[in-house]
Design an enzyme around this catalytic site. Structure first.
Site, mmCIF file in Angstrom:
data_model
loop_
_atom_site.group_PDB
_atom_site.id
_atom_site.type_symbol
_atom_site.label_atom_id
_atom_site.label_comp_id
_atom_site.label_asym_id
_atom_site.label_seq_id
_atom_site.Cartn_x
_atom_site.Cartn_y
_atom_site.Cartn_z
ATOM 1 N N CYS A 22 0.830 -1.219 0.000
ATOM 2 C CA CYS A 22 0.000 0.000 0.000
ATOM 3 C C CYS A 22 0.855 1.257 0.000
ATOM 4 O O CYS A 22 0.348 2.360 -0.200
ATOM 5 C CB CYS A 22 -0.941 -0.012 1.191
ATOM 6 N N HIS A 27 -9.234 3.248 -1.507
ATOM 7 C CA HIS A 27 -7.800 2.922 -1.443
ATOM 8 C C HIS A 27 -7.395 2.199 -2.720
ATOM 9 O O HIS A 27 -7.310 0.983 -2.751
ATOM 10 C CB HIS A 27 -7.560 2.049 -0.206
#
Lengths: 137, 388
Positions: B84, B334
């Site tokens: 991420c 996200h």
């Protein structure tokens, strides 16, 4: 998770056992995947050590949205088991109502079907059940 | 160190069935190139942040795909991947490339196309960012891994689920005002508490959605931007990266704190600013608990008190430091590889004074972005400053 038959033959058998890695330098017990160096001291001498199979649930969650290979098992409890030997391992806790699980619950290991891959790969490994005196695993 | 921000671009964050990964890359990239006032042939190096095209889209070599379709050939192009933290890592490499003196103008693009797969398949792809062969073998997922951190935090600091819910309320207040956000509705503490369970103690409104998006930046040597005084004078003045444990069992609260605190200390020193100077912050919060962890790691609050700002107003738009005026990942979604670059673009808009109405911090001059990945494995800090 998609795996080939070759990969399955490598990953599958060790998952049947319940073991951890003992550091030959600082004596710390590490999870089974720490086979290259000790996460505590960095030493590279680690040896496999079988575990007795009992411990305490020291953290847990309930999974409502599982990965594909666990479909059908949800909602399920998965958490951190602090084994009596001291190492913390991740594992599901099964055969229990969600409300009967709490921090500090005593648990013991039992060999179960862990998950079903979509290409027919069936994994067996260690799950945990409540360690109630006198109860069958 | 000072690196000029010549141009920025982003796509909306949402489910975009009509757009492919390359569509998102080109849309964000062209917007940034146009904003920079350069042509693709001026780009000397391209860094493309993308986590999972092999799993999400069954295609690979995203850097080369981007170079071809953005028309930057023959400049060098590479795909960057760090879970991420990917978009922030692509940005770091772009900043370092300019700071090294080797290049005048480079481009950073982050993009992820997640919604070609159903949630159950997508969850499995995302889980590969952790150790899916070993630790995640036993049924952990990213939400459940972070739920363990949440429970540990709540136990340690005596937090209730209602206390944590304020974080989602704040993010949704601003997300509702951000036209680029994926989830655009406000909610109350009670509604957060009533939302569906995802992984105890985390509930649906405390979890980010899977989003399709791209974002991009054109970076240049300081002098190039200085010579164009009509352009917004925003500079990246610090970049600092860290790694931590890849495993949830060894990711204690101290580890999660250090993952930001250590690179943040380096970044503050590099930029010559302190936590108290920051006007606006974009802090990684794919799950609500990560916002207080980030607030504490960046030095805005003591450990165990990072959640209070959402409840008492000090991390709202007029507070001591405004945190996640974009709505954060909880509302923006996200898009893995695009998240770090999206945080950068949102901070730069704040410093340029071009953020949408209702989420523009007045006179924002210094900003910080903090991206987490792994989720205990990557810490990435960037500081941005406006001149004049």
């Amino acid at each position: 998770m998609t795996v080939s038959a070759i990969e399955f033959s490598r990953l599958g058998p060790p998952k049947l056992r319940l073991y951890a890695m003992r550091c030959g330098s600082c004596n710390t017990l590490q999870p089974w995947w720490e086979k290259f160096h000790c996460y505590a001291c960095g030493a590279e001498r680690l040896t496999e050590e079988e575990l007795a199979g009992t411990g305490e649930l020291t953290n847990y969650t309930v999974v409502y949205y599982p990965p594909r290979d666990f479909l059908g098992q949800e909602p399920y409890v998965v958490g951190h088991i602090t084994m009596d030997e001291g190492v913390v391992l991740p594992a599901p806790v099964v055969d229990t109502a969600l409300e009967d699980v709490q921090l500090g619950t005593r648990v013991k290991a039992t060999l179960r079907r862990m998950k079903l891959g979509h290409e027919g790969d069936v994994y067996y490994s260690q799950k945990f059940v409540l360690d109630t005196p006198g109860a069958e695993a | 160190m000072r690196v000029g921000v010549l141009g920025i671009g982003k796509t909306p964050h949402k489910i975009q069935h009509n757009k492919s990964l390359r569509d998102l890359i080109v849309e964000a990239g062209r917007t940034a190139i146009s904003d920079a006032g350069v042509s693709p042939s001026d780009i000397q190096m391209l860094y493309v942040g993308n986590v999972g095209s092999v799993g999400f889209n069954y295609e690979n070599s995203t850097g080369l795909m981007a170079a071809h379709h953005l028309g930057v050939v023959p400049a060098g192009a590479v795909r960057v991947e760090a879970a991420c933290g990917t978009g922030a890592w692509a940005l770091h490499l772009g900043v370092v490339a300019i700071a090294s003196g080797l290049y005048d103008t480079v481009m950073v693009v982050g993009a992820e196309k997640m919604n070609d797969l159903a949630t159950v398949e997508g969850t499995s792809v995302i889980a590969q960012a952790a150790d899916s062969k070993e630790e995640y073998f036993s049924g952990l997922t990213f939400p459940s891994g972070v739920a363990l951190t949440a429970r540990k935090y709540m136990q340690t600091y005596g937090l209730t689920e209602e206390d944590l819910a304020h974080t989602s309320v704040k993010n949704h207040h601003y997300g509702a005002r951000n036209p680029y956000a994926h989830l655009r509705f406000e909610c109350t503490v009670e509604e957060v508490m009533r939302s569906a369970k995802v992984a105890d103690p985390l509930k649906l409104y405390e979890v980010c959605p899977m989003t399709d998006a791209g974002s991009a930046l054109v970076l240049c040597r300081e002098e190039i931007l200085k010579d164009q005084p009509d352009k917004p004078q925003v500079y990246i003045t610090a970049t600092a990266m860290a790694s931590g444990t890849w495993y949830a069992v060894s990711d204690g609260l101290e580890d999660a704190h250090k993952l930001f605190a250590e690179p943040a200390a380096k970044a503050y020193a590099m930029a010559g600013v302190s936590a108290g100077d920051i006007d606006v912050a974009e802090i990684y919060n794919s799950f609500a608990i990560q916002e207080p962890l980030g607030i504490e790691g960046l030095g805005f609050a003591e450990q165990g008190k990072g959640w209070e700002g959402a409840a008492d107003g000090s991390t709202w738009i007029d507070g001591k430091v405004a945190v996640n005026l974009s709505g954060g990942l909880l509302c923006k979604g996200h898009p893995l590889g695009a998240t770090g670059s999206s945080q950068a673009v949102d901070i730069i808009e704040q410093l340029r004074g071009t953020a949408p109405e209702g989420i523009q911090r007045k006179d924002a001059a210094i900003g910080i972005s903090a991206c987490r990945g792994g989720p205990g494995a990557v810490g990435a800090i960037h500081i941005y400053q406006r001149e004049g």
